[in-house]
Design a protein around this motif. Structure first.
Motif, PDB file in Angstrom:
ATOM      1  N   ALA A   1       0.922  -1.110   0.030  1.00  0.00           N
ATOM      2  CA  ALA A   1       0.041   0.052  -0.217  1.00  0.00           C
ATOM      3  C   ALA A   1       0.776   1.188  -0.005  1.00  0.00           C
ATOM      4  O   ALA A   1       0.287   2.389  -0.441  1.00  0.00           O
ATOM      5  CB  ALA A   1      -0.865  -0.064   1.275  1.00  0.00           C
ATOM      6  N   LEU A   2       2.165   1.246   0.429  1.00  0.00           N
ATOM      7  CA  LEU A   2       2.825   2.403   0.807  1.00  0.00           C
ATOM      8  C   LEU A   2       3.003   3.285  -0.644  1.00  0.00           C
ATOM      9  O   LEU A   2       2.894   4.531  -0.740  1.00  0.00           O
ATOM     10  CB  LEU A   2       4.222   2.225   1.468  1.00  0.00           C
ATOM     11  N   PRO A   3       3.626   2.516  -1.565  1.00  0.00           N
ATOM     12  CA  PRO A   3       3.814   3.267  -2.892  1.00  0.00           C
ATOM     13  C   PRO A   3       2.792   4.266  -3.375  1.00  0.00           C
ATOM     14  O   PRO A   3       2.790   5.512  -3.655  1.00  0.00           O
ATOM     15  CB  PRO A   3       4.385   2.300  -3.912  1.00  0.00           C
ATOM     16  N   PRO A   4       1.660   3.676  -3.637  1.00  0.00           N
ATOM     17  CA  PRO A   4       0.303   4.477  -4.135  1.00  0.00           C
ATOM     18  C   PRO A   4      -0.057   5.629  -3.027  1.00  0.00           C
ATOM     19  O   PRO A   4      -0.423   6.771  -3.427  1.00  0.00           O
ATOM     20  CB  PRO A   4      -1.000   3.431  -4.388  1.00  0.00           C
ATOM     21  N   ALA A   5      -0.057   5.127  -1.607  1.00  0.00           N
ATOM     22  CA  ALA A   5      -0.379   5.997  -0.867  1.00  0.00           C
ATOM     23  C   ALA A   5       0.522   7.476  -0.607  1.00  0.00           C
ATOM     24  O   ALA A   5       0.173   8.263  -0.234  1.00  0.00           O
ATOM     25  CB  ALA A   5      -0.305   5.223   0.632  1.00  0.00           C
ATOM     26  N   LEU A   6       1.823   6.955  -0.900  1.00  0.00           N
ATOM     27  CA  LEU A   6       2.879   8.288  -0.903  1.00  0.00           C
ATOM     28  C   LEU A   6       2.541   8.843  -2.187  1.00  0.00           C
ATOM     29  O   LEU A   6       2.875  10.254  -2.195  1.00  0.00           O
ATOM     30  CB  LEU A   6       4.237   7.423  -1.046  1.00  0.00           C
ATOM     31  N   LEU A   7       1.952   8.495  -3.128  1.00  0.00           N
ATOM     32  CA  LEU A   7       2.031   9.414  -4.311  1.00  0.00           C
ATOM     33  C   LEU A   7       0.600  10.277  -4.487  1.00  0.00           C
ATOM     34  O   LEU A   7       0.414  11.364  -4.995  1.00  0.00           O
ATOM     35  CB  LEU A   7       1.727   8.588  -5.834  1.00  0.00           C
ATOM     36  N   ILE A   8      -0.514   9.711  -3.521  1.00  0.00           N
ATOM     37  CA  ILE A   8      -1.538  10.617  -3.093  1.00  0.00           C
ATOM     38  C   ILE A   8      -1.668  11.537  -2.189  1.00  0.00           C
ATOM     39  O   ILE A   8      -1.225  11.229  -1.079  1.00  0.00           O
ATOM     40  CB  ILE A   8      -2.827   9.589  -2.816  1.00  0.00           C
ATOM     41  N   PRO A   9      -1.639  12.914  -2.654  1.00  0.00           N
ATOM     42  CA  PRO A   9      -1.377  13.805  -1.546  1.00  0.00           C
ATOM     43  C   PRO A   9      -2.171  13.765  -0.344  1.00  0.00           C
ATOM     44  O   PRO A   9      -1.775  13.956   0.861  1.00  0.00           O
ATOM     45  CB  PRO A   9      -1.958  15.294  -2.518  1.00  0.00           C
ATOM     46  N   GLN A  10      -3.457  13.191  -0.328  1.00  0.00           N
ATOM     47  CA  GLN A  10      -4.201  13.171   0.603  1.00  0.00           C
ATOM     48  C   GLN A  10      -3.718  12.331   1.811  1.00  0.00           C
ATOM     49  O   GLN A  10      -3.938  12.392   2.801  1.00  0.00           O
ATOM     50  CB  GLN A  10      -5.488  12.799   0.367  1.00  0.00           C
ATOM     51  N   THR A  11      -3.053  11.076   1.322  1.00  0.00           N
ATOM     52  CA  THR A  11      -2.403   9.992   2.107  1.00  0.00           C
ATOM     53  C   THR A  11      -1.151  10.203   2.342  1.00  0.00           C
ATOM     54  O   THR A  11      -0.492   9.351   3.232  1.00  0.00           O
ATOM     55  CB  THR A  11      -3.021   8.558   1.557  1.00  0.00           C
ATOM     56  N   THR A  12      -0.316  11.107   1.747  1.00  0.00           N
ATOM     57  CA  THR A  12       1.020  11.168   1.991  1.00  0.00           C
ATOM     58  C   THR A  12       1.403  11.119   3.341  1.00  0.00           C
ATOM     59  O   THR A  12       2.448  10.175   3.770  1.00  0.00           O
ATOM     60  CB  THR A  12       1.412  12.226   0.898  1.00  0.00           C
ATOM     61  N   PRO A  13       0.923  12.244   4.043  1.00  0.00           N
ATOM     62  CA  PRO A  13       1.488  12.107   5.462  1.00  0.00           C
ATOM     63  C   PRO A  13       1.381  11.160   6.300  1.00  0.00           C
ATOM     64  O   PRO A  13       2.292  10.547   6.929  1.00  0.00           O
ATOM     65  CB  PRO A  13       0.708  13.354   6.047  1.00  0.00           C
ATOM     66  N   TYR A  14       0.160  10.105   6.186  1.00  0.00           N
ATOM     67  CA  TYR A  14       0.295   8.717   6.972  1.00  0.00           C
ATOM     68  C   TYR A  14       0.929   7.953   6.359  1.00  0.00           C
ATOM     69  O   TYR A  14       1.304   6.822   7.250  1.00  0.00           O
ATOM     70  CB  TYR A  14      -1.484   8.703   6.723  1.00  0.00           C
ATOM     71  N   ALA A  15       1.110   7.839   4.948  1.00  0.00           N
ATOM     72  CA  ALA A  15       2.223   6.721   4.291  1.00  0.00           C
ATOM     73  C   ALA A  15       3.373   7.001   4.901  1.00  0.00           C
ATOM     74  O   ALA A  15       4.249   6.143   5.285  1.00  0.00           O
ATOM     75  CB  ALA A  15       1.920   6.857   3.010  1.00  0.00           C
ATOM     76  N   ILE A  16       3.846   8.425   5.028  1.00  0.00           N
ATOM     77  CA  ILE A  16       5.152   8.724   5.442  1.00  0.00           C
ATOM     78  C   ILE A  16       5.265   8.122   6.965  1.00  0.00           C
ATOM     79  O   ILE A  16       6.384   7.390   7.316  1.00  0.00           O
ATOM     80  CB  ILE A  16       5.548  10.376   5.581  1.00  0.00           C
ATOM     81  N   ALA A  17       4.377   8.665   7.841  1.00  0.00           N
ATOM     82  CA  ALA A  17       4.424   7.859   9.171  1.00  0.00           C
ATOM     83  C   ALA A  17       4.542   6.512   9.248  1.00  0.00           C
ATOM     84  O   ALA A  17       5.133   6.006  10.223  1.00  0.00           O
ATOM     85  CB  ALA A  17       3.266   8.470   9.822  1.00  0.00           C
ATOM     86  N   ALA A  18       3.769   5.845   8.496  1.00  0.00           N
ATOM     87  CA  ALA A  18       3.664   4.330   8.446  1.00  0.00           C
ATOM     88  C   ALA A  18       4.876   3.626   8.079  1.00  0.00           C
ATOM     89  O   ALA A  18       5.637   2.756   8.616  1.00  0.00           O
ATOM     90  CB  ALA A  18       2.453   3.995   7.591  1.00  0.00           C
TER      91      ALA A  18
END
Length: 284
Positions: free
Chosen positions: A235-252
């Motif tokens: 899940a991380l790569p697409p989540a990092l690309l989507i601005p709305q989910t980027t902060p949560y992906a970085i934390a995860a």
């Protein structure tokens, strides 16, 4: 989304050059730390006469090439460390990058499992094709196409690393069932005081106490951890690309790599440091 705009435009879509310039600083700092650590714990004396490393090199390359490797080894250690610091500081960044990549490539000749070397070379190649590495510690944010190609490459490499890792874990029944992680933690708990280098592993005491046995309950807990890791890597790569989910992906991602590094702090410092550094390339 900028990544797909860049692909469809033939990499002529403007991006923030500061993203790769930030990664250049991180790349140089991580390499400098890796090179400094490699000098310690016997690394400086790797090819001294009569050592096992010299014997293996002679068998692999022949006496003449082995002597050449041994004579170049220490100068390369010093040069590449200085070059990595210069790269992080932005001093002659392209020349410094070439010296760093040459220095890390040397490790292919003697490391048994050079996966970290290959990953470093791949991520370094993304900087090599960038058109604007910046100078000093100043980060430029004026949109341009100078680093679009290199930034897209960095995203693709990180995505491949994560998805391939998840695929290998899914294929491994031992990891998928939690048995591998349970066995690792249990074994470490038994022999941690006998290890030659105490800081080779850093599994927290609370984990060893509550999940450090091979009971059915502990293996079940590790199975949940394994499933979480596999899901996160997918899940991380697409989540990092989507601005709305980027902060949560970085934390995860930070939390996941912190856990990875507890298993093998010294061995995984390059992988975790560079992978977290590539997160800068996912936004534009």
């Amino acid at each position: 989304m900028w990544f797909f705009d860049a692909l469809t435009s033939g990499f002529r879509h403007p991006t923030d050059p500061g993203r790769l310039q930030t990664f250049r600083i991180i790349f140089g700092a991580v390499c400098a730390l890796r090179f400094t650590l490699s000098i310690g714990q016997g690394g400086w004396n790797r090819f001294t006469p009569g050592s096992i490393s010299s014997h293996i090199a002679e068998q692999r390359f022949g006496p003449a090439r082995a002597r050449l490797l041994a004579s170049a080894y220490r100068p390369v250690l010093i040069t590449r460390t200085a070059a990595a610091l210069a790269l992080a500081a932005g001093l002659a960044p392209r020349l410094s990058l070439l010296l760093v990549l040459a220095g890390i490539a040397m490790e292919l000749s003697y490391l048994k499992s050079p996966n970290a070397v290959r990953y470093t070379l791949l991520t370094g190649a993304c900087l090599l094709v960038a058109g604007d590495l910046g100078h000093g510690l100043t980060i430029e944010h004026t949109p341009s196409t100078a680093n679009t190609w290199g930034q897209c490459l960095l995203v693709l490499i990180t995505t491949d690393i994560y998805w391939n890792s998840a695929y290998q874990k899914i294929r491994s029944p031992q990891f998928r069932t939690g048995l591998y992680l349970a066995q690792w933690t249990h074994t470490y708990s038994q022999i941690k005081d006998q290890l030659p280098y105490p800081r080779q592993h850093a599994i927290p005491g609370i984990v060893r106490r509550h999940m450090g046995t091979l009971t059915t309950q502990d293996i079940r807990l590790w199975r949940l951890v394994a499933a979480t890791v596999i899901t996160a890597e997918i899940a991380l790569p697409p989540a990092l690309l989507i601005p709305q989910t980027t902060p949560y992906a970085i934390a995860a991602g930070i939390a996941m790599h912190a856990a990875f590094t507890c298993l093998k702090p010294r061995q995984l410092i390059t992988f975790s440091g560079l992978t977290l550094g590539t997160y800068t390339a996912f936004t534009s």
